[in-house]
Design an enzyme around this catalytic site. Structure first.
Site, PDB file in Angstrom:
ATOM      1  N   TYR A  60      -2.551 -10.486   4.250  1.00  0.00           N
ATOM      2  CA  TYR A  60      -2.595  -9.081   4.643  1.00  0.00           C
ATOM      3  C   TYR A  60      -4.050  -8.691   4.820  1.00  0.00           C
ATOM      4  O   TYR A  60      -4.810  -8.625   3.860  1.00  0.00           O
ATOM      5  CB  TYR A  60      -1.907  -8.230   3.571  1.00  0.00           C
ATOM      6  CG  TYR A  60      -1.913  -6.737   3.803  1.00  0.00           C
ATOM      7  CD1 TYR A  60      -2.177  -6.173   5.051  1.00  0.00           C
ATOM      8  CD2 TYR A  60      -1.635  -5.877   2.748  1.00  0.00           C
ATOM      9  CE1 TYR A  60      -2.167  -4.811   5.249  1.00  0.00           C
ATOM     10  CE2 TYR A  60      -1.616  -4.499   2.923  1.00  0.00           C
ATOM     11  CZ  TYR A  60      -1.885  -3.967   4.171  1.00  0.00           C
ATOM     12  OH  TYR A  60      -1.884  -2.602   4.351  1.00  0.00           O
ATOM     13  N   THR A 116       0.828  -1.203   0.000  1.00  0.00           N
ATOM     14  CA  THR A 116       0.000   0.000   0.000  1.00  0.00           C
ATOM     15  C   THR A 116       0.863   1.253   0.000  1.00  0.00           C
ATOM     16  O   THR A 116       0.629   2.185  -0.783  1.00  0.00           O
ATOM     17  CB  THR A 116      -0.911   0.011   1.242  1.00  0.00           C
ATOM     18  OG1 THR A 116      -1.653  -1.200   1.291  1.00  0.00           O
ATOM     19  CG2 THR A 116      -1.860   1.190   1.210  1.00  0.00           C
TER      20      THR A 116
END
Length: 293
Positions: free
Chosen positions: A132, A43
């Site tokens: 994740y 991210t």
């Protein structure tokens, strides 16, 4: 397999293109400063704005620059199972040590869909997977029962989780079902102290981009049971943990890095823009509090 301070690396840009030279320098600096592993294309690395070619090139550059000094956990997640598979195949071929696999976003799969998605990937590619879970971004939550089922089905493949759910009770649920060999990594820097106390073994960190040595020292103290030192370092870093999310990430992270490293700039890709003046003031104060400027 993985523990300690693990930065989710930014992707440096210059005039719209990936700045490979700066990225190589960032990788080397992170390792020298004590980071225990590296995560490209997560991210914080602005993966949604990278082309497939750029993403795979960053896998290769990270592996080359790390040169075996620390493990590389390549960000391979996608909301399309076949694309995720392709990223994993490329990561494996390029020498990555594991894949970080975010829950499929936007599609909003059920728990049965998540189980099928991750099972398919585990069956197809001989590469360890770190799940994740970040429901605040994906809207999809990998529930503990799904994590447990996946790890039981594929103990050699589903090796751990980066948990950014904010639910600390999941640590114990995972430990009771899977034991201490299942790797639990915190996904929120500001919760890392308590996460390790509950049985976590490290953090895939945003702040470590900016303060790799302090984050590495914090993790070492925390995992060694040196509570006084861990609290001291946590309190030194805490304002920075918060300041780096005063605007859309990684805008504040890149601004902070531009202040700490004169070879990095704050360029982000649309739809992100440079962080606000208010965010800059918060970052400036936090950097000063941490003794980084």
């Amino acid at each position: 397999m993985f523990s300690g301070s693990i930065p989710a690396l930014i992707t440096p840009f210059a005039a719209g293109s990936v700045d490979e030279a700066a990225f190589r320098r960032l990788v080397d600096w992170q390792i020298v400063e004590g980071s225990a592993a590296l995560v490209p294309c997560g991210t914080t690395g602005e993966a949604p704005t990278l082309s497939n070619d750029e993403q795979h090139r960053l896998f290769a550059v990270t592996v080359e620059a790390a040169a075996g000094r620390v493990p590389v956990i390549a960000g391979c997640g996608s909301n399309d199972t076949q694309t995720a598979l392709w990223h994993m195949q490329e990561a494996k071929a390029l020498g990555a040590d594991a894949a970080l696999m975010v829950a499929p976003y936007y599609n909003r799969p059920s728990q049965a869909g998540l189980l099928a998605h991750f099972s398919y990937l585990a069956e197809k590619v001989d590469l360890p997977i770190v799940l994740y879970n970040v429901p605040g971004r994906t809207v999809t939550d990998i529930k503990p029962e799904t994590v447990i089922e996946l790890a039981r089905r594929f103990p050699e493949r589903i090796v751990g989780i980066k948990d950014a759910s904010g639910d600390m009770t999941r640590l114990t649920a995972h430990r009771l079902a899977l034991g201490t060999d299942f790797i639990q990594l915190c996904g929120n820097d500001d919760m890392a102290l308590h996460y390790n106390a509950g049985g976590g073994v490290g953090c895939i960190s945003v702040t470590a981009n900016v303060a790799p040595r302090l984050c590495a020292e914090f993790q070492a103290a925390s995992l060694a049971g040196d509570r006084a030192r861990a609290h001291e370092l946590n309190e030194r870093l805490f304002p920075l943990h918060q300041a780096l999310f005063t605007d859309a990430s990684p805008g504040p992270v890149k601004y902070a890095l531009s202040r700490v490293c004169d070879w990095l700039n704050e360029e982000v890709r649309l739809p992100l823009v440079a962080c606000s003046a208010e965010s800059r003031r918060a970052v400036d104060a936090a950097l000063e509090h941490a003794g980084l400027v």
